[in-house]
Design a protein around this motif. Structure first.
Motif, PDB file in Angstrom:
ATOM      1  N   PRO A  40       0.892  -1.094   0.087  1.00  0.00           N
ATOM      2  CA  PRO A  40       0.083  -0.024  -0.078  1.00  0.00           C
ATOM      3  C   PRO A  40       0.881   1.136  -0.147  1.00  0.00           C
ATOM      4  CG  PRO A  40      -0.873  -1.663   1.589  1.00  0.00           C
ATOM      5  CD  PRO A  40       0.542  -2.114   1.173  1.00  0.00           C
ATOM      6  N   SER A  41       0.324   2.346  -0.696  1.00  0.00           N
ATOM      7  CA  SER A  41       1.023   3.582  -0.772  1.00  0.00           C
ATOM      8  C   SER A  41       1.408   4.081   0.877  1.00  0.00           C
ATOM      9  CB  SER A  41       0.433   4.740  -1.437  1.00  0.00           C
ATOM     10  OG  SER A  41       0.098   4.192  -2.693  1.00  0.00           O
ATOM     11  N   ALA A  42       2.423   4.560   1.164  1.00  0.00           N
ATOM     12  CA  ALA A  42       2.934   5.060   2.419  1.00  0.00           C
ATOM     13  C   ALA A  42       4.019   6.117   2.368  1.00  0.00           C
ATOM     14  CB  ALA A  42       3.088   3.630   3.205  1.00  0.00           C
ATOM     15  N   ASP A  43       4.034   6.927   3.350  1.00  0.00           N
ATOM     16  CA  ASP A  43       5.331   7.602   3.862  1.00  0.00           C
ATOM     17  C   ASP A  43       6.145   6.908   4.875  1.00  0.00           C
ATOM     18  OD1 ASP A  43       4.321   9.533   1.909  1.00  0.00           O
ATOM     19  OD2 ASP A  43       3.448  10.806   3.445  1.00  0.00           O
ATOM     20  N   LEU A  44       7.072   6.844   4.493  1.00  0.00           N
ATOM     21  CA  LEU A  44       8.176   5.718   5.743  1.00  0.00           C
ATOM     22  C   LEU A  44       9.395   6.832   5.925  1.00  0.00           C
ATOM     23  CD1 LEU A  44       7.419   3.882   2.856  1.00  0.00           C
ATOM     24  CD2 LEU A  44       8.257   2.172   4.713  1.00  0.00           C
ATOM     25  N   GLN A  64       8.629   8.148   0.094  1.00  0.00           N
ATOM     26  CA  GLN A  64       7.306   8.608  -0.354  1.00  0.00           C
ATOM     27  C   GLN A  64       6.870   7.639  -1.507  1.00  0.00           C
ATOM     28  OE1 GLN A  64       6.488  12.451  -1.463  1.00  0.00           O
ATOM     29  NE2 GLN A  64       6.808  13.357   0.511  1.00  0.00           N
ATOM     30  N   TRP A  65       6.393   6.341  -0.763  1.00  0.00           N
ATOM     31  CA  TRP A  65       5.825   5.227  -1.876  1.00  0.00           C
ATOM     32  C   TRP A  65       4.686   5.331  -2.488  1.00  0.00           C
ATOM     33  CZ3 TRP A  65       7.048   1.093  -5.165  1.00  0.00           C
ATOM     34  CH2 TRP A  65       5.703   0.217  -5.258  1.00  0.00           C
ATOM     35  N   ARG A  66       4.357   5.554  -3.843  1.00  0.00           N
ATOM     36  CA  ARG A  66       2.909   5.425  -4.118  1.00  0.00           C
ATOM     37  C   ARG A  66       2.851   4.663  -5.277  1.00  0.00           C
ATOM     38  NH1 ARG A  66       2.942   7.912  -0.293  1.00  0.00           N
ATOM     39  NH2 ARG A  66       2.364  10.209   0.045  1.00  0.00           N
ATOM     40  N   ALA A  67       1.703   3.660  -5.049  1.00  0.00           N
ATOM     41  CA  ALA A  67       1.473   2.891  -6.271  1.00  0.00           C
ATOM     42  C   ALA A  67      -0.192   2.872  -6.294  1.00  0.00           C
ATOM     43  CB  ALA A  67       1.853   1.489  -5.945  1.00  0.00           C
ATOM     44  N   GLU A  69      -3.362   2.469  -9.891  1.00  0.00           N
ATOM     45  CA  GLU A  69      -3.814   2.772 -11.382  1.00  0.00           C
ATOM     46  C   GLU A  69      -2.824   2.665 -12.365  1.00  0.00           C
ATOM     47  OE1 GLU A  69      -5.444   6.864 -11.053  1.00  0.00           O
ATOM     48  OE2 GLU A  69      -7.275   6.045  -9.942  1.00  0.00           O
ATOM     49  N   GLY A  70      -2.018   1.282 -12.219  1.00  0.00           N
ATOM     50  CA  GLY A  70      -0.900   1.187 -13.013  1.00  0.00           C
ATOM     51  C   GLY A  70       0.326   2.023 -13.215  1.00  0.00           C
ATOM     52  N   LYS A  71       0.380   2.738 -12.033  1.00  0.00           N
ATOM     53  CA  LYS A  71       1.384   3.627 -11.990  1.00  0.00           C
ATOM     54  C   LYS A  71       2.248   3.511 -10.866  1.00  0.00           C
ATOM     55  CE  LYS A  71      -0.334   7.003 -15.127  1.00  0.00           C
ATOM     56  NZ  LYS A  71      -0.726   8.456 -15.250  1.00  0.00           N
ATOM     57  N   TYR A  72       3.507   3.806 -10.435  1.00  0.00           N
ATOM     58  CA  TYR A  72       4.070   3.828  -9.268  1.00  0.00           C
ATOM     59  C   TYR A  72       4.953   5.224  -9.131  1.00  0.00           C
ATOM     60  CZ  TYR A  72       9.063   2.789 -10.624  1.00  0.00           C
ATOM     61  OH  TYR A  72      10.124   3.004 -11.362  1.00  0.00           O
ATOM     62  N   SER A  73       5.396   5.475  -7.860  1.00  0.00           N
ATOM     63  CA  SER A  73       6.575   6.672  -7.694  1.00  0.00           C
ATOM     64  C   SER A  73       7.225   6.419  -6.465  1.00  0.00           C
ATOM     65  CB  SER A  73       6.145   8.009  -7.684  1.00  0.00           C
ATOM     66  OG  SER A  73       4.976   8.307  -6.784  1.00  0.00           O
ATOM     67  N   ILE A  74       8.528   6.654  -6.243  1.00  0.00           N
ATOM     68  CA  ILE A  74       9.071   6.483  -5.230  1.00  0.00           C
ATOM     69  C   ILE A  74       9.969   7.921  -4.886  1.00  0.00           C
ATOM     70  CG2 ILE A  74      11.011   5.183  -3.675  1.00  0.00           C
ATOM     71  CD1 ILE A  74      10.495   2.972  -5.923  1.00  0.00           C
ATOM     72  N   VAL A  75       9.758   8.854  -3.990  1.00  0.00           N
ATOM     73  CA  VAL A  75      10.736   9.908  -3.812  1.00  0.00           C
ATOM     74  C   VAL A  75      11.406   9.850  -2.570  1.00  0.00           C
ATOM     75  CG1 VAL A  75      10.452  12.239  -3.344  1.00  0.00           C
ATOM     76  CG2 VAL A  75       8.759  11.285  -4.867  1.00  0.00           C
ATOM     77  N   THR A  76      12.627   9.882  -2.869  1.00  0.00           N
ATOM     78  CA  THR A  76      13.562   9.590  -1.327  1.00  0.00           C
ATOM     79  C   THR A  76      14.083  10.995  -1.001  1.00  0.00           C
ATOM     80  OG1 THR A  76      15.199   8.848  -2.629  1.00  0.00           O
ATOM     81  CG2 THR A  76      13.625   7.181  -1.701  1.00  0.00           C
ATOM     82  N   GLU A  77      14.645  11.119   0.376  1.00  0.00           N
ATOM     83  CA  GLU A  77      15.415  12.284   0.767  1.00  0.00           C
ATOM     84  C   GLU A  77      16.408  11.457   1.846  1.00  0.00           C
ATOM     85  OE1 GLU A  77      13.671  15.819   1.821  1.00  0.00           O
ATOM     86  OE2 GLU A  77      13.007  16.458  -0.625  1.00  0.00           O
ATOM     87  N   SER A  78      17.525  12.151   2.055  1.00  0.00           N
ATOM     88  CA  SER A  78      18.515  11.957   3.081  1.00  0.00           C
ATOM     89  C   SER A  78      19.088  13.112   3.519  1.00  0.00           C
ATOM     90  CB  SER A  78      19.546  10.909   2.468  1.00  0.00           C
ATOM     91  OG  SER A  78      19.479   9.833   2.146  1.00  0.00           O
TER      92      SER A  78
END
Length: 251
Positions: A40-44, A64-67, A69-78
């Motif tokens: 499931p989509s989530a902020d970790l 930020q993990w999003r999945a 409707e046939g799409k996904y995105s992963i946005v990360t910051e350190s």
């Protein structure tokens, strides 16, 4: 201690890390369809512990993990003490019969120019802004951010197959080139995270015997939709980056 060394380690924190080396043999480009079930989509949120040349440093990472409707995105910051934000990266694309199908992978590191790795689906080619090499798209290719989520999606769909000794191979694109990565399931272990102790499947990506590189240890928690609850990067000289989950907020 040189600032550039610390930043190089931090650049690995939310990636399955290390500069990929080009694969020489065409047979090393795996293309295997396996069932997937996206977490499931989530902020970790993660805490970071780093050891470099005897010096310890703490930091935080967010994913930020999003999945859907046939799409996904992963946005990360350190972010690290003293330096602030040191790494930002994005992986985005579609979800197809192979699982995650990246379209672009973008990364910006502290004091460096950003780069983009492109998965050109129409031309069936992977290209890089940092080099002139290219690779064919056969299906199932990943970038250094999407690989762990592809593993999680496969484990969530077929948990019985993730037994000790099982191996999972992908063709992974990095900054300038790509190579096959193999993850091996070690065993189930207890991991202490921000909300308490969880049982997690421990996988290891070791560098090939004939190459230098980081060992990556990854822990996926079945009771938490197979989210990555810990990632550790180990160098041969004892330096490490250890990333542990503190909180998950489902979206």
């Amino acid at each position: 201690m040189r600032t550039s060394i610390i930043l190089g380690l931090l650049g690995a924190t939310v990636l399955l890390a290390g500069a990929a080396q080009a694969a020489d043999a065409p047979g090393e480009h795996p293309s295997v369809k396996r069932p997937t079930s996206m977490p499931p989509s989530a902020d970790l949120s993660y805490s970071l512990k780093i050891k470099q040349s005897g010096l310890s440093l703490n930091g935080q990472a967010s994913v930020q993990w999003r999945a859907g409707e046939g799409k996904y995105s992963i946005v990360t910051e350190s972010r690290a003490a003293i330096f602030g934000k040191v790494v930002e990266n994005r992986s985005e694309g579609a979800i197809d019969d192979f699982g995650l199908a990246p379209a672009t992978f973008y990364e910006k590191r502290f004091r460096k120019e950003p780069y983009t790795t492109s998965f050109k689906r129409d031309a069936k080619t992977i290209t890089f802004t940092e080099s002139d090499v290219s690779y064919p798209i056969k299906g199932g290719e990943q970038d250094r951010s999407s690989a762990q989520w592809q593993l999680a999606a496969q484990a969530r769909a077929t948990p019985d197959k993730f037994k000790p000794g099982s191996e999972w191979q992908y063709f992974v694109a990095g900054r300038r080139d790509a190579e096959p990565w193999t993850f091996k399931v070690v065993k189930t272990e207890a991991v202490q995270i921000g909300t308490g102790e969880v049982q997690a499947i421990h996988l290891v990506k070791a560098p090939p015997p004939d190459k230098e590189g980081q060992q990556v240890d990854l822990w996926l928690a079945p009771s938490m939709d197979w989210y990555p609850v810990r990632v550790r990067f180990n160098d041969s000289d004892g330096d490490f980056v250890d990333q542990t989950l503190e909180k998950v907020v489902k979206k």
